[in-house]
Design a protein around this motif. Structure first.
Motif, PDB file in Angstrom:
ATOM      1  N   LEU A 143       0.830  -1.202   0.000  1.00 17.16           N
ATOM      2  CA  LEU A 143       0.000   0.000   0.000  1.00 17.16           C
ATOM      3  C   LEU A 143       0.865   1.253   0.000  1.00 17.16           C
ATOM      4  O   LEU A 143       1.780   1.386   0.807  1.00 17.16           O
ATOM      5  N   VAL A 144       0.568   2.181  -0.910  1.00 21.66           N
ATOM      6  CA  VAL A 144       1.224   3.487  -0.921  1.00 21.66           C
ATOM      7  C   VAL A 144       0.144   4.559  -0.917  1.00 21.66           C
ATOM      8  O   VAL A 144      -1.007   4.303  -1.280  1.00 21.66           O
ATOM      9  N   VAL A 145       0.512   5.759  -0.473  1.00 20.08           N
ATOM     10  CA  VAL A 145      -0.476   6.843  -0.347  1.00 20.08           C
ATOM     11  C   VAL A 145       0.049   8.088  -1.054  1.00 20.08           C
ATOM     12  O   VAL A 145       0.639   8.972  -0.422  1.00 20.08           O
ATOM     13  N   PRO A 146      -0.163   8.198  -2.371  1.00 20.22           N
ATOM     14  CA  PRO A 146       0.199   9.442  -3.060  1.00 20.22           C
ATOM     15  C   PRO A 146      -0.724  10.574  -2.616  1.00 20.22           C
ATOM     16  O   PRO A 146      -1.843  10.338  -2.158  1.00 20.22           O
ATOM     17  N   VAL A 147      -0.241  11.795  -2.754  1.00 20.82           N
ATOM     18  CA  VAL A 147      -0.953  12.957  -2.214  1.00 20.82           C
ATOM     19  C   VAL A 147      -1.419  13.882  -3.332  1.00 20.82           C
ATOM     20  O   VAL A 147      -0.632  14.268  -4.203  1.00 20.82           O
ATOM     21  N   VAL A 148      -2.712  14.222  -3.305  1.00 22.82           N
ATOM     22  CA  VAL A 148      -3.277  15.234  -4.199  1.00 22.82           C
ATOM     23  C   VAL A 148      -3.160  16.568  -3.462  1.00 22.82           C
ATOM     24  O   VAL A 148      -3.922  16.847  -2.534  1.00 22.82           O
ATOM     25  N   GLU A 156      -3.564   9.829 -12.631  1.00 23.12           N
ATOM     26  CA  GLU A 156      -2.133   9.909 -12.917  1.00 23.12           C
ATOM     27  C   GLU A 156      -1.310   9.287 -11.782  1.00 23.12           C
ATOM     28  O   GLU A 156      -0.391   8.490 -12.020  1.00 23.12           O
ATOM     29  N   LEU A 157      -1.642   9.648 -10.533  1.00 27.24           N
ATOM     30  CA  LEU A 157      -0.896   9.123  -9.391  1.00 27.24           C
ATOM     31  C   LEU A 157      -1.109   7.624  -9.230  1.00 27.24           C
ATOM     32  O   LEU A 157      -0.175   6.886  -8.879  1.00 27.24           O
ATOM     33  N   GLY A 158      -2.336   7.153  -9.482  1.00 30.79           N
ATOM     34  CA  GLY A 158      -2.621   5.725  -9.367  1.00 30.79           C
ATOM     35  C   GLY A 158      -1.820   4.909 -10.360  1.00 30.79           C
ATOM     36  O   GLY A 158      -1.284   3.844 -10.033  1.00 30.79           O
ATOM     37  N   LEU A 159      -1.715   5.412 -11.596  1.00 31.55           N
ATOM     38  CA  LEU A 159      -0.944   4.713 -12.627  1.00 31.55           C
ATOM     39  C   LEU A 159       0.542   4.686 -12.274  1.00 31.55           C
ATOM     40  O   LEU A 159       1.209   3.652 -12.399  1.00 31.55           O
ATOM     41  N   ARG A 160       1.059   5.811 -11.803  1.00 27.02           N
ATOM     42  CA  ARG A 160       2.474   5.880 -11.426  1.00 27.02           C
ATOM     43  C   ARG A 160       2.755   4.991 -10.216  1.00 27.02           C
ATOM     44  O   ARG A 160       3.832   4.385 -10.108  1.00 27.02           O
ATOM     45  N   ALA A 161       1.784   4.886  -9.303  1.00 26.31           N
ATOM     46  CA  ALA A 161       1.966   4.028  -8.128  1.00 26.31           C
ATOM     47  C   ALA A 161       2.048   2.565  -8.536  1.00 26.31           C
ATOM     48  O   ALA A 161       2.911   1.817  -8.058  1.00 26.31           O
ATOM     49  N   ARG A 162       1.176   2.124  -9.419  1.00 26.47           N
ATOM     50  CA  ARG A 162       1.183   0.722  -9.850  1.00 26.47           C
ATOM     51  C   ARG A 162       2.437   0.380 -10.647  1.00 26.47           C
ATOM     52  O   ARG A 162       2.880  -0.768 -10.661  1.00 26.47           O
ATOM     53  N   ASP A 163       3.004   1.387 -11.329  1.00 28.77           N
ATOM     54  CA  ASP A 163       4.238   1.163 -12.093  1.00 28.77           C
ATOM     55  C   ASP A 163       5.491   1.363 -11.254  1.00 28.77           C
ATOM     56  O   ASP A 163       6.608   1.209 -11.740  1.00 28.77           O
ATOM     57  N   GLY A 164       5.304   1.755  -9.966  1.00 31.20           N
ATOM     58  CA  GLY A 164       6.449   1.993  -9.092  1.00 31.20           C
ATOM     59  C   GLY A 164       7.241   3.230  -9.459  1.00 31.20           C
ATOM     60  O   GLY A 164       8.453   3.289  -9.220  1.00 31.20           O
ATOM     61  N   LYS A 165       6.587   4.232 -10.040  1.00 35.11           N
ATOM     62  CA  LYS A 165       7.285   5.420 -10.531  1.00 35.11           C
ATOM     63  C   LYS A 165       7.045   6.659  -9.672  1.00 35.11           C
ATOM     64  O   LYS A 165       7.423   7.759 -10.053  1.00 35.11           O
ATOM     65  N   LEU A 166       6.387   6.510  -8.533  1.00 34.70           N
ATOM     66  CA  LEU A 166       6.112   7.678  -7.698  1.00 34.70           C
ATOM     67  C   LEU A 166       7.399   8.253  -7.136  1.00 34.70           C
ATOM     68  O   LEU A 166       8.312   7.520  -6.751  1.00 34.70           O
TER      69      LEU A 166
END
Length: 420
Positions: free
Chosen positions: A294-299, A316-326
């Motif tokens: 679980l990761v928590v990107p911030v808007v 955008e953040l969800g896609l980057r999170a699943r690709d490990g690019k955050l």
């Protein structure tokens, strides 16, 4: 000419990383900016590119090692004439990454001292990793490398021969777990031991810290999603045509929470020592499940954004999170969090706080249920909501008021437009 490959800057408050994967081995040709290895930090995965074209002449830090910022990872020999790394004397077909390790670096974990009479050479890094995963010690594996050192193939052979470590020799469990009792032999052979990733270990530690530190309490309510679903069905085609993004439910929840946080600001605050820090902004954390955890990107400044802006940013953040690019910056500074367990089918749960935040809203599955409306039993799409909060800063009245304001905004979305 040799060029050094070093650990890049990992981000604020991150001082070390674990080498997860090497994509190249000594002797391989590499191009400038080609990915050489992947580093795993407490929060994100970082790829290390080649600084120049040439030949990867030497790997200094093997997979599984912990390295600090700017630590030396490998050496690249520029030009076509760069010589590949020498192969093992014992096996002409041995893998290049099984070569003997260099002298231990000051920032690397020191190896256990070897007893008198044991192998003179140091085991290959890949063999050490394989032994740790198989629960074997060095003296249980017959080494075929130079000076009797253990190679990766030796470990694989020992595992296939059925060699097992005794419970006393098996690596200790992670500090976050309760020590295990004796395990029957027939169960032990069917178990698999995998070392926790840095991300999983960090998740475990932070969640336990939240339970130990905050006076955590959860209050519940339910919301009739009929109005939101009707509004979404009526305008979703026009919305997507104009803004180029689908209208989901998350933008409604983000807007509803921003609306409620204005009335109950302590849910958007945090405790810092003997002071309470009130945030005059809303940086909304949106929990996202990934293959790694679980990761928590911030808007950021979600309270200033439109529905379309929120949907685009979350996508955008969800896609980057699943690709490990955050990036590190994209996961820091949140003031409140929303977690949507409903996408996995959860009907009700009690979310755990994301420290140092004082509130987290749990969304759940939308399910048709019989409810009473104007004295009549009708079927409506209902969702349970859960607000976990830090009772040290948020009183019960404030928590209930917050959840009621979210419920009201979702059951009558026009209130969001009129700021009511």
């Amino acid at each position: 000419m040799s060029i050094e490959v070093r650990v890049p800057t990992l981000g604020e408050s991150v001082s070390e990383a674990t080498i997860a994967t090497w994509f190249k081995k000594p002797g391989d040709a590499v191009s400038a900016d080609e990915m050489l290895c992947e580093l795993e930090t407490d929060k994100v995965t970082v790829e290390v590119p080649a600084p120049a074209s040439g030949t990867l002449s030497e790997i200094i830090a093997a997979e599984g090692e912990t390295v600090g910022v700017n630590a030396l990872l490998a050496m690249i020999s520029e030009g076509e004439g760069a010589a590949p790394a020498p192969k093992s004397d014992a096996k002409s077909d041995a893998k290049a990454d099984d070569k003997p390790a260099e002298e231990p670096k000051a920032d690397a974990p020191k190896e256990e001292p070897k007893k008198d009479g044991e192998k003179k050479g140091e085991d290959a890094p890949s063999a050490k990793k394989a032994m740790a995963e198989a629960g074997l010690s060095s003296d249980q594996v017959q080494g075929t490398g130079r000076d009797g050192r253990v190679m990766k193939e030796d470990v694989q052979r020992a595992v296939s021969d059925g060699t097992k470590a005794s419970p006393a020799q098996t690596s200790a469990p992670a500090p976050v777990s309760v020590p295990r009792g004796p395990v029957p032999a027939d169960d032990a052979v069917r178990e698999e031991r995998v070392k926790m990733t840095r991300l999983r270990a960090t998740i475990a530690r932070r969640l336990k810290d939240a339970q130990n530190t905050a006076a955590m309490l959860t209050t519940y309510n339910e919301v009739d999603m009929s109005a939101v679903m009707a509004l979404r069905n009526e305008y979703k085609a026009q919305f997507e045509k104009k803004h180029g993004v689908k209208m989901g439910f998350m933008s409604f929840f983000v807007k509803a929470c921003c609306h409620a946080l204005k009335e109950v600001p302590e849910v958007n605050a945090e405790i810092d020592g003997q002071e309470i820090v009130y945030k005059n902004y809303v940086h909304m954390g949106v929990a996202v499940g990934t293959p790694s955890g679980l990761v928590v990107p911030v808007v950021r400044d979600a309270d200033q954004m439109s529905f379309a802006g929120i949907e685009k940013k979350i996508g955008e953040l969800g896609l980057r999170a699943r690709d490990g690019k955050l990036s590190m910056a994209e996961m820091q500074g949140g003031s409140f969090t929303i977690s949507n367990g409903g996408v996995y089918g959860s009907l009700m749960s009690s979310p755990i706080l994301n420290p140092p935040q004082s509130g987290i809203l749990g969304m759940h599955k939308i399910q048709d249920r019989p409810v009473v409306v104007d004295g009549q039993i009708v079927i409506r799409p209902m969702m349970y909501l859960a607000l976990s909060y830090d009772h040290r800063i948020v009183d019960g009245k404030g928590a209930v008021t917050f959840l009621v304001r979210v419920k009201e905004a979702l059951e009558d979305p026009q209130r969001l437009l009129l700021d009511l």
